[in-house]
Design an enzyme around this catalytic site. Structure first.
Site, PDB file in Angstrom:
ATOM      1  N   GLU A  62      -5.211  -2.987  -1.453  1.00 39.38           N
ATOM      2  CA  GLU A  62      -5.147  -4.346  -0.900  1.00 39.38           C
ATOM      3  C   GLU A  62      -6.510  -4.814  -0.409  1.00 39.38           C
ATOM      4  OE1 GLU A  62      -2.118  -6.108   1.456  1.00 39.38           O
ATOM      5  OE2 GLU A  62      -0.523  -4.833   0.639  1.00 39.38           O
ATOM      6  N   TYR A 101      -4.062 -14.708  -5.864  1.00 39.35           N
ATOM      7  CA  TYR A 101      -3.868 -13.437  -5.163  1.00 39.35           C
ATOM      8  C   TYR A 101      -4.266 -12.290  -6.080  1.00 39.35           C
ATOM      9  CZ  TYR A 101      -1.980  -9.705  -2.315  1.00 39.35           C
ATOM     10  OH  TYR A 101      -1.865  -8.569  -1.550  1.00 39.35           O
ATOM     11  N   GLU A 103      -6.176  -8.160  -6.035  1.00 40.67           N
ATOM     12  CA  GLU A 103      -6.573  -7.011  -5.240  1.00 40.67           C
ATOM     13  C   GLU A 103      -7.495  -6.112  -6.058  1.00 40.67           C
ATOM     14  OE1 GLU A 103      -3.167  -4.829  -3.925  1.00 40.67           O
ATOM     15  OE2 GLU A 103      -2.177  -6.583  -3.051  1.00 40.67           O
ATOM     16  N   HIS A 158      -0.681   0.648  -6.529  1.00 36.88           N
ATOM     17  CA  HIS A 158      -0.006  -0.150  -5.505  1.00 36.88           C
ATOM     18  C   HIS A 158       1.036  -0.978  -6.247  1.00 36.88           C
ATOM     19  CE1 HIS A 158      -0.095  -3.700  -2.450  1.00 36.88           C
ATOM     20  NE2 HIS A 158       0.950  -2.910  -2.268  1.00 36.88           N
ATOM     21  N   ASP A 192       0.234   3.306  -2.403  1.00 41.50           N
ATOM     22  CA  ASP A 192       1.413   2.651  -1.842  1.00 41.50           C
ATOM     23  C   ASP A 192       2.377   2.377  -2.991  1.00 41.50           C
ATOM     24  OD1 ASP A 192       3.320   1.106  -0.632  1.00 41.50           O
ATOM     25  OD2 ASP A 192       2.001  -0.591  -0.203  1.00 41.50           O
ATOM     26  N   ASP A 237       4.226   5.299   0.988  1.00 43.92           N
ATOM     27  CA  ASP A 237       2.972   5.823   0.448  1.00 43.92           C
ATOM     28  C   ASP A 237       3.156   7.280   0.041  1.00 43.92           C
ATOM     29  OD1 ASP A 237       0.823   3.559   1.441  1.00 43.92           O
ATOM     30  OD2 ASP A 237       2.513   3.813   2.820  1.00 43.92           O
ATOM     31  N   HIS A 277       0.309  -0.018   7.350  1.00 47.06           N
ATOM     32  CA  HIS A 277       0.556   1.306   6.749  1.00 47.06           C
ATOM     33  C   HIS A 277      -0.296   2.348   7.446  1.00 47.06           C
ATOM     34  CE1 HIS A 277       2.656   0.281   2.833  1.00 47.06           C
ATOM     35  NE2 HIS A 277       2.267  -0.906   3.259  1.00 47.06           N
TER      36      HIS A 277
END
Length: 333
Positions: A62, A101, A103, A158, A192, A237, A277
């Site tokens: 992220e 968006y 990452e 992720h 994750d 995770d 997290h």
């Protein structure tokens, strides 16, 4: 006399604290929307530095560094906090299906214990399953000569919560391709995975080959909570390794979440400023040569594994005896 005694005391403390010093720590941490705004918070950056510098290799997820400045600020913070190591980062391109968006996967690593020997951005173009991932894995191969395994591959993921089951199953194809491409089974999958609670029902695990393949070991305990919020308790995770030689290099019971809230005595609100997290981590066994370091000086113990451990044990017993005697003398000055 006093200065030399203090130097000896420092060395003896280092010896007594030397257990596990040669172990190699791999971590995976979802930073929860890490970008410019979080990089401006000095208290958050300090906590991140404390967490990340515990690790020889740390996968960050992220990372939303659209301007390309936050990651460099983080590296600068790591170096100001830990002056004893040099840290570098290798990062994927910005990944995601949405233009608004995206990452990055980022691996931060200590240059004195590990080097990057290869990288591979999974193209996500498998026939019949094109675009299986919202954020396709960025695979990196590392060489760590002071570990028992020497070289290994990390596959990060992720998953997107709305498609966790499908993405986790597709991750098996990535694993298979990487093993063939680099001719190795010394592979670790981590990140994750959203692999619990409402995102991955236990009844759906039979549809995930990462679960059904008996050659794979899920290292994080099913009852471990990798979330910060008191209102949740989920093992999102995860860390997975292949059975055999690589699994044998894992330090038993070392795979776990790192509860930085408890470790650094943060309130829930303060911890959530850092992330929602906890990072997960695992230790790899060090090479049978073990070093005790005090500043720039090291004392190396080599030989067979049993002999080295016995020598270490004897040194610790001697150090504890000498330490107690020295402290007594210092108190009576």
């Amino acid at each position: 006399m006093r200065s030399s005694s203090l130097l000896l005391l420092s060395f003896l403390v280092g010896v007594c604290d030397g257990q596990g010093a040669s172990d190699f720590r791999i971590c995976a941490f979802n930073l929860h929307h890490f970008g410019d705004s979080k990089a401006k918070k000095s208290d958050v950056m300090l906590t991140l530095a404390k967490i990340i510098t515990r690790c020889d290799v740390c996968l960050l997820q992220e990372v939303r560094d659209s301007k390309g400045k936050a990651l460099q600020q983080l590296l600068d913070r790591l170096h100001s906090y830990d002056t004893g190591h040099v840290y570098k980062a290798v990062a994927s391109e910005r990944l995601g299906r949405s233009e608004t968006y995206r990452e990055q996967y980022v691996f931060v690593y200590r240059t004195d214990t590990v080097t990057v020997t290869g990288q591979y951005q999974y193209p996500d173009d498998r026939p019949g399953d094109v675009d299986a991932f919202a954020r396709e894995p960025f695979v990196v191969r590392f060489r760590a000569p002071m570990t028992a395994v020497k070289e290994f591959v990390l596959i990060p993921q992720h998953t997107t919560p709305v498609n966790t089951t499908k993405e986790l199953d597709a991750l098996y194809d990535v694993l298979d391709q990487v093993k063939k491409m680099w001719k190795t089974e010394d592979v670790m999958l981590l990140g994750d995975f959203n692999a619990d609670c409402g995102y991955l029902a236990k009844k759906n695990r039979k549809n995930v080959r990462l679960f059904t393949d008996k050659n794979l070991i899920w290292l994080i305990d099913e009852n471990a909570d990798t979330t910060v919020r008191l209102t949740t308790s989920c093992t999102y995770d995860r860390i997975i390794v292949h059975k055999g030689s690589f699994a044998s290099t894992v330090v038993p019971s070392s795979a776990k979440p790192f509860n930085f809230q408890m470790e650094y005595r943060l309130t829930e609100e303060q911890a959530l400023e850092v992330s929602d997290h906890y990072p997960v981590e695992v230790l790899l066994k060090g090479h049978r040569s073990t070093s005790f370091r005090n500043g720039g000086t090291s004392l190396a113990l080599t030989g067979t594994k049993g002999t080295a451990h016995q020598t270490i044990f004897n040194l610790k017993i001697f150090a504890l005896f000498a330490l107690s005697h020295l402290v007594f003398q210092m108190l009576t000055w």
